[in-house]
Design an enzyme around this catalytic site. Structure first.
Site, mmCIF file in Angstrom:
data_model
loop_
_atom_site.group_PDB
_atom_site.id
_atom_site.type_symbol
_atom_site.label_atom_id
_atom_site.label_comp_id
_atom_site.label_asym_id
_atom_site.label_seq_id
_atom_site.Cartn_x
_atom_site.Cartn_y
_atom_site.Cartn_z
ATOM 1 N N CYS A 159 0.939 -1.213 0.026
ATOM 2 C CA CYS A 159 -0.017 0.098 0.156
ATOM 3 C C CYS A 159 0.777 1.368 0.029
ATOM 4 C CB CYS A 159 -1.132 -0.028 1.223
ATOM 5 S SG CYS A 159 -2.493 1.106 0.780
ATOM 6 N N HIS A 206 -3.577 -5.840 1.252
ATOM 7 C CA HIS A 206 -2.980 -5.921 2.626
ATOM 8 C C HIS A 206 -2.941 -7.200 2.797
ATOM 9 C CE1 HIS A 206 -2.532 -1.567 4.113
ATOM 10 N NE2 HIS A 206 -3.200 -1.045 3.382
ATOM 11 N N GLU A 244 -1.220 -8.659 5.412
ATOM 12 C CA GLU A 244 -1.169 -9.152 6.652
ATOM 13 C C GLU A 244 -2.602 -8.700 7.214
ATOM 14 O OE1 GLU A 244 -0.828 -4.476 5.869
ATOM 15 O OE2 GLU A 244 -0.446 -6.481 5.090
#
Length: 230
Positions: free
Chosen positions: A86, A203, A205
């Site tokens: 990002c 993302h 994560e």
């Protein structure tokens, strides 16, 4: 495999990625401050999501000149692995470590929701262990995620197999309707020509902990580890 996660003023996903890498993936992690001039022996550097320096001027434009980025750029030029997620992807484009640029989303709004993406190549650390026919549900959270490059650059990265991921629907169909931000060719991530620097907008994560009800992002981290440690 030792990871280094950089924290810039305004980073807000640094602890997320540290938690995933250390607790879920079981890997050693160093937290690197943006003023550091030392990467502490990391094998891979992660530039996390957030709003580095408040996204003043242009997303990633100021962070690109942080002291730690001098070391990251030299590390990358020597073949070291670097991943920008990002805002980290935006920083990589500003630093010239991956091709292209990230523009405002075509609807001019901040978008925060789950999307689907699929690997566009098997020739990268991030994608070598992924099923090319399986769509991954991964969150996005950005206002400037619209991937753009000149036609000659687009042709070059397509010809050199540098596109990592494309936005798709739940069934894996790459369509205009599945493109959340207007990115050219539905591009959600790219790598450099040397294949050691990687940028992606979604993302992973944020899709790695069972408590969140979605662990599709784990496959990307497993691909990195299996590719390097094989």
């Amino acid at each position: 495999m030792k990871f280094g996660v950089v924290t810039f003023p305004g980073s807000n996903c640094d602890q997320d990625i540290i938690d995933v890498l250390s607790r879920i993936m079981g890997q050693p992690v160093e937290n690197l401050w943006h003023k550091n001039h030392e990467l502490k022996g990391a094998d891979m550097i992660i530039l996390p999501g957030g709003f580095s320096y408040g996204d003043y001027l242009r997303s990633g434009a100021i962070a690109r000149f942080s002291p730690v980025m001098q070391e990251v750029i030299q590390f990358a030029k020597k073949g070291g692995y670097v991943l920008g997620i990002c805002n980290g992807f935006q920083i990589l484009t500003e630093a010239g470590l991956v091709p292209g640029a990230l523009l405002h989303n075509d609807n001019r709004k901040f978008i925060c929701r789950n999307i689907y993406l699929k690997p566009a190549t098997s020739n990268s650390l991030l994608t070598s262990e992924l099923d090319p026919n399986t769509a991954l549900k991964i969150p996005i959270a950005h206002g400037e995620g619209n991937y753009f490059a000149r036609p000659d650059i687009i042709k070059s990265i397509e010809d050199q197999d540098q596109v990592l991921f494309r936005y798709c629907d739940e069934l894996g169909n790459v369509t205009p309707e599945a493109n959340p931000n207007g990115s050219m060719h539905n591009i959600a991530g790219v790598c450099n020509a040397e294949r050691n620097v990687f940028g992606m907008m979604p993302h992973p994560e944020r899709a790695a902990d069972p408590i969140l009800g979605n662990q599709d992002g784990v496959a990307i981290f497993e691909s990195i580890l299996k590719s390097v440690l094989a």
